[in-house]
Write a protein that holds these residues in place. Structure first.
Motif, mmCIF file in Angstrom:
data_model
loop_
_atom_site.group_PDB
_atom_site.id
_atom_site.type_symbol
_atom_site.label_atom_id
_atom_site.label_comp_id
_atom_site.label_asym_id
_atom_site.label_seq_id
_atom_site.Cartn_x
_atom_site.Cartn_y
_atom_site.Cartn_z
ATOM 1 N N HIS A 195 0.821 -1.212 0.000
ATOM 2 C CA HIS A 195 0.000 0.000 0.000
ATOM 3 C C HIS A 195 0.855 1.263 0.000
ATOM 4 C CE1 HIS A 195 -4.315 0.421 -0.150
ATOM 5 N NE2 HIS A 195 -4.231 1.547 0.522
ATOM 6 N N VAL A 196 2.068 1.180 0.540
ATOM 7 C CA VAL A 196 2.991 2.319 0.476
ATOM 8 C C VAL A 196 3.347 2.596 -0.982
ATOM 9 C CG1 VAL A 196 5.327 3.107 1.055
ATOM 10 C CG2 VAL A 196 3.918 2.016 2.803
ATOM 11 N N LEU A 197 3.515 1.546 -1.779
ATOM 12 C CA LEU A 197 3.803 1.708 -3.214
ATOM 13 C C LEU A 197 2.625 2.368 -3.920
ATOM 14 C CD1 LEU A 197 5.499 -1.738 -4.021
ATOM 15 C CD2 LEU A 197 6.573 0.406 -3.303
ATOM 16 N N ARG A 198 1.408 1.983 -3.540
ATOM 17 C CA ARG A 198 0.201 2.603 -4.118
ATOM 18 C C ARG A 198 0.124 4.082 -3.741
ATOM 19 N NH1 ARG A 198 -5.397 1.754 -5.623
ATOM 20 N NH2 ARG A 198 -6.843 2.812 -4.201
ATOM 21 N N HIS A 199 0.375 4.395 -2.467
ATOM 22 C CA HIS A 199 0.393 5.801 -2.023
ATOM 23 C C HIS A 199 1.441 6.605 -2.796
ATOM 24 C CE1 HIS A 199 -2.488 5.164 1.065
ATOM 25 N NE2 HIS A 199 -1.698 4.602 1.947
ATOM 26 N N SER A 200 2.595 5.998 -2.999
ATOM 27 C CA SER A 200 3.690 6.680 -3.695
ATOM 28 C C SER A 200 3.326 6.941 -5.152
ATOM 29 C CB SER A 200 4.967 5.834 -3.610
ATOM 30 O OG SER A 200 5.318 5.598 -2.262
ATOM 31 N N PHE A 201 2.667 5.969 -5.800
ATOM 32 C CA PHE A 201 2.181 6.132 -7.172
ATOM 33 C C PHE A 201 1.294 7.369 -7.291
ATOM 34 C CE2 PHE A 201 -1.680 5.248 -9.750
ATOM 35 C CZ PHE A 201 -1.134 5.212 -11.030
ATOM 36 N N ALA A 202 0.318 7.490 -6.406
ATOM 37 C CA ALA A 202 -0.618 8.617 -6.448
ATOM 38 C C ALA A 202 0.084 9.942 -6.172
ATOM 39 C CB ALA A 202 -1.740 8.395 -5.429
ATOM 40 N N THR A 203 0.966 9.954 -5.190
ATOM 41 C CA THR A 203 1.670 11.182 -4.815
ATOM 42 C C THR A 203 2.605 11.650 -5.922
ATOM 43 O OG1 THR A 203 1.576 10.468 -2.498
ATOM 44 C CG2 THR A 203 3.090 12.262 -3.024
ATOM 45 N N HIS A 204 3.338 10.727 -6.522
ATOM 46 C CA HIS A 204 4.273 11.089 -7.595
ATOM 47 C C HIS A 204 3.527 11.607 -8.829
ATOM 48 C CE1 HIS A 204 7.350 8.117 -5.662
ATOM 49 N NE2 HIS A 204 7.206 9.240 -4.978
ATOM 50 N N LEU A 205 2.338 11.033 -9.105
ATOM 51 C CA LEU A 205 1.516 11.550 -10.211
ATOM 52 C C LEU A 205 1.087 12.989 -9.941
ATOM 53 C CD1 LEU A 205 -0.882 8.599 -11.196
ATOM 54 C CD2 LEU A 205 0.967 9.561 -12.566
ATOM 55 N N LEU A 206 0.662 13.226 -8.702
ATOM 56 C CA LEU A 206 0.215 14.580 -8.328
ATOM 57 C C LEU A 206 1.373 15.564 -8.424
ATOM 58 C CD1 LEU A 206 -2.296 16.119 -7.288
ATOM 59 C CD2 LEU A 206 -1.509 15.642 -4.964
ATOM 60 N N GLU A 207 2.554 15.152 -7.986
ATOM 61 C CA GLU A 207 3.733 16.018 -8.031
ATOM 62 C C GLU A 207 4.165 16.328 -9.464
ATOM 63 O OE1 GLU A 207 5.832 14.698 -3.789
ATOM 64 O OE2 GLU A 207 6.464 13.766 -5.668
ATOM 65 N N SER A 208 3.841 15.420 -10.392
ATOM 66 C CA SER A 208 4.210 15.647 -11.801
ATOM 67 C C SER A 208 3.145 16.424 -12.563
ATOM 68 C CB SER A 208 4.476 14.308 -12.495
ATOM 69 O OG SER A 208 3.299 13.529 -12.546
ATOM 70 N N GLY A 209 2.087 16.854 -11.855
ATOM 71 C CA GLY A 209 1.078 17.713 -12.465
ATOM 72 C C GLY A 209 -0.175 17.017 -12.955
ATOM 73 N N THR A 210 -0.359 15.730 -12.657
ATOM 74 C CA THR A 210 -1.567 15.003 -13.067
ATOM 75 C C THR A 210 -2.768 15.529 -12.289
ATOM 76 O OG1 THR A 210 -0.203 13.043 -13.443
ATOM 77 C CG2 THR A 210 -2.589 12.706 -13.382
ATOM 78 N N GLN B 76 -8.169 12.630 -12.365
ATOM 79 C CA GLN B 76 -7.605 11.504 -13.099
ATOM 80 C C GLN B 76 -6.976 10.484 -12.149
ATOM 81 O OE1 GLN B 76 -5.091 13.938 -15.726
ATOM 82 N NE2 GLN B 76 -6.264 13.173 -17.472
ATOM 83 N N ILE B 77 -6.326 10.986 -11.108
ATOM 84 C CA ILE B 77 -5.730 10.102 -10.106
ATOM 85 C C ILE B 77 -6.823 9.321 -9.377
ATOM 86 C CG2 ILE B 77 -4.337 10.015 -7.989
ATOM 87 C CD1 ILE B 77 -2.909 12.557 -8.989
ATOM 88 N N GLN B 78 -7.929 9.992 -9.087
ATOM 89 C CA GLN B 78 -9.069 9.345 -8.437
ATOM 90 C C GLN B 78 -9.568 8.153 -9.258
ATOM 91 O OE1 GLN B 78 -12.464 11.938 -7.801
ATOM 92 N NE2 GLN B 78 -13.827 10.203 -7.402
ATOM 93 N N VAL B 79 -9.672 8.341 -10.575
ATOM 94 C CA VAL B 79 -10.136 7.277 -11.475
ATOM 95 C C VAL B 79 -9.146 6.122 -11.494
ATOM 96 C CG1 VAL B 79 -10.631 6.699 -13.891
ATOM 97 C CG2 VAL B 79 -11.502 8.837 -12.918
ATOM 98 N N LEU B 80 -7.849 6.430 -11.571
ATOM 99 C CA LEU B 80 -6.818 5.387 -11.622
ATOM 100 C C LEU B 80 -6.783 4.562 -10.338
ATOM 101 C CD1 LEU B 80 -3.891 7.416 -13.249
ATOM 102 C CD2 LEU B 80 -5.294 5.659 -14.355
ATOM 103 N N LEU B 81 -7.030 5.211 -9.201
ATOM 104 C CA LEU B 81 -6.997 4.515 -7.922
ATOM 105 C C LEU B 81 -8.298 3.788 -7.619
ATOM 106 C CD1 LEU B 81 -5.198 7.157 -5.656
ATOM 107 C CD2 LEU B 81 -4.214 5.096 -6.646
ATOM 108 N N TYR C 119 -3.704 13.108 -0.709
ATOM 109 C CA TYR C 119 -2.356 13.148 -1.281
ATOM 110 C C TYR C 119 -1.850 14.577 -1.473
ATOM 111 C CZ TYR C 119 -3.231 8.218 -1.959
ATOM 112 O OH TYR C 119 -3.526 6.887 -1.737
ATOM 113 N N THR C 120 -2.744 15.539 -1.456
ATOM 114 C CA THR C 120 -2.302 16.938 -1.547
ATOM 115 C C THR C 120 -1.535 17.351 -0.292
ATOM 116 O OG1 THR C 120 -4.381 17.771 -0.619
ATOM 117 C CG2 THR C 120 -4.257 17.554 -3.018
ATOM 118 N N HIS C 121 -1.735 16.590 0.796
ATOM 119 C CA HIS C 121 -1.064 16.911 2.062
ATOM 120 C C HIS C 121 0.367 16.380 2.113
ATOM 121 C CE1 HIS C 121 -4.750 18.425 3.973
ATOM 122 N NE2 HIS C 121 -5.372 17.406 3.404
#
Length: 363
Positions: A312-327, A331-336, A347-349
């Protein structure tokens, strides 16, 4: 239950019209204990209630639809194991009607295991007392013992759910324990690791199979159960998507397929030749959740990461890294596969780009 008899409870905000309509019901009485009006629980009385209040108030009918299946998934429900267990002296087993209701409502196997385990713990605490005689005070005393053991809020909520399931769903007592207090919801930030640490974990896997597991967990943002349920046909290399069937909440969705992961998956397929599930154990059986957890933990330890890393840490990291790259957050909500945008907003926090835009007052 009042004096051993099922009743229909009527709880409402003070209103003169509703009070007058209640007086017209057959034999209405007032319970000081439950702080509500009630009449005898019969099919005829239920019909009278709806005819009396039709067009005047909205009535919550959900609690009377207890036989409606919870899920429509094709997952095999494993309840038979509990029925065939070898009896343990002085141990009170889960009632058959409890198991049957879990089976009929098609609860997920993980939920079945949790409910049966916690409910048996509860009924063995009061093994010399009839189940119908157990009241709110008994349950509070039991929950208090668990609190003194410093169990988590999540643990406590699952215990309450397993108890409520028996009285409210199995026995059909609407809101039997509506006054039982629940622990306040915790608001914890997700644990996230850097991209460099992700790459290091991948590089420290033991073989191509383990590497594919870690890559998919991270690059597709999969839950551990979703990874285990993947079939070979769920990997769409033409559209570069991964299809997730029967995810959390019994929802299907598509998520991203990494080109790097696809290249490794092709090597893995030629070497391991899975038959049905994408990742299989011995004799083509589904890979176990414990195996996936051990792969991630051991690879992270070999990579020199001190913090505990889970799927689950890998899943959290996936979402956070997408947000940091401007996604976009939607869209992140749909992917998760999140049902609510509020869940994804957490993840904004932890995303660093949120803080980089803010100038530190000391600087």
């Amino acid at each position: 239950m009042i004096k051993g008899q099922q009743m229909i409870g009527i709880k409402f905000y003070p209103d003169r019209l509703i009070q007058n309509l209640i007086k017209g019901l057959p034999g209405p009485r007032w319970s000081k204990r439950y702080n509500m009006a009630y009449i005898e629980n019969t099919k005829a009385n239920l019909g009278i209630i709806f005819n009396t209040f039709k067009g005047e108030v909205w009535i919550n009918y959900n609690r009377f639809l207890t036989n409606k299946p919870l899920k429509t998934t094709n997952e095999a429900i494993d309840v038979e194991w509990y029925r065939k267990r070898k009896p343990i002296p002085q141990f009170r087993c889960c009632p058959e009607e409890y198991l049957l209701k879990l089976e009929l409502k098609k609860y997920a196997n993980s939920t079945v295991r949790t409910y049966v385990s916690f409910f048996e713990m509860f009924i063995n605490h009061y093994k010399h007392k009839e189940l119908n005689a157990i009241d709110e005070r008994d349950i509070r005393a039991f929950l208090q013992k668990l609190i003194h053991r410093n169990v988590s809020n999540s643990y406590l909520n699952q215990v309450i759910n397993s108890i409520k399931f028996y009285y409210e769903v199995v026995l059909g007592m609407p809101n039997r324990f509506y006054e039982i207090e629940r622990p306040r919801k915790e608001s914890k930030l997700p644990k996230v690791i850097s991209k460099e640490e992700i790459i290091s974990i991948i590089e420290n896997t033991n073989n191509i199979k383990h590497r594919c597991i870690v890559k998919l967990l991270y690059s597709s943002g999969l839950r551990r159960s979703e990874l285990l349920n993947l079939k070979i046909s769920d990997v769409d290399s033409k559209r570069m998507l991964v299809r997730v069937k029967d995810g959390k909440g019994n929802k299907d969705r598509y998520t991203l397929l990494s080109k790097s992961a696809l290249d490794d998956l092709r090597l893995y397929y030629r070497e391991w030749k899975p038959q049905d599930y994408l990742f299989e154990g011995r004799k083509a059986s589904k890979y176990t959740a414990e195996s996936v957890l051990n792969i991630v933990k051991k690879s992270a330890a070999k990579a020199g990461i001190r913090d505990t890393v889970t799927p689950h840490v890998l899943r959290h990291s996936f979402a956070t890294h997408l947000l940091e790259s401007g996604t976009d957050l939607r869209q992140i909500q749909v992917l998760l596969g999140h049902g609510s945008s509020k869940t994804t907003e957490i993840y904004t926090h932890v995303a660093t780009n949120t803080f980089k835009k803010i100038k530190n007052p000391l600087d």
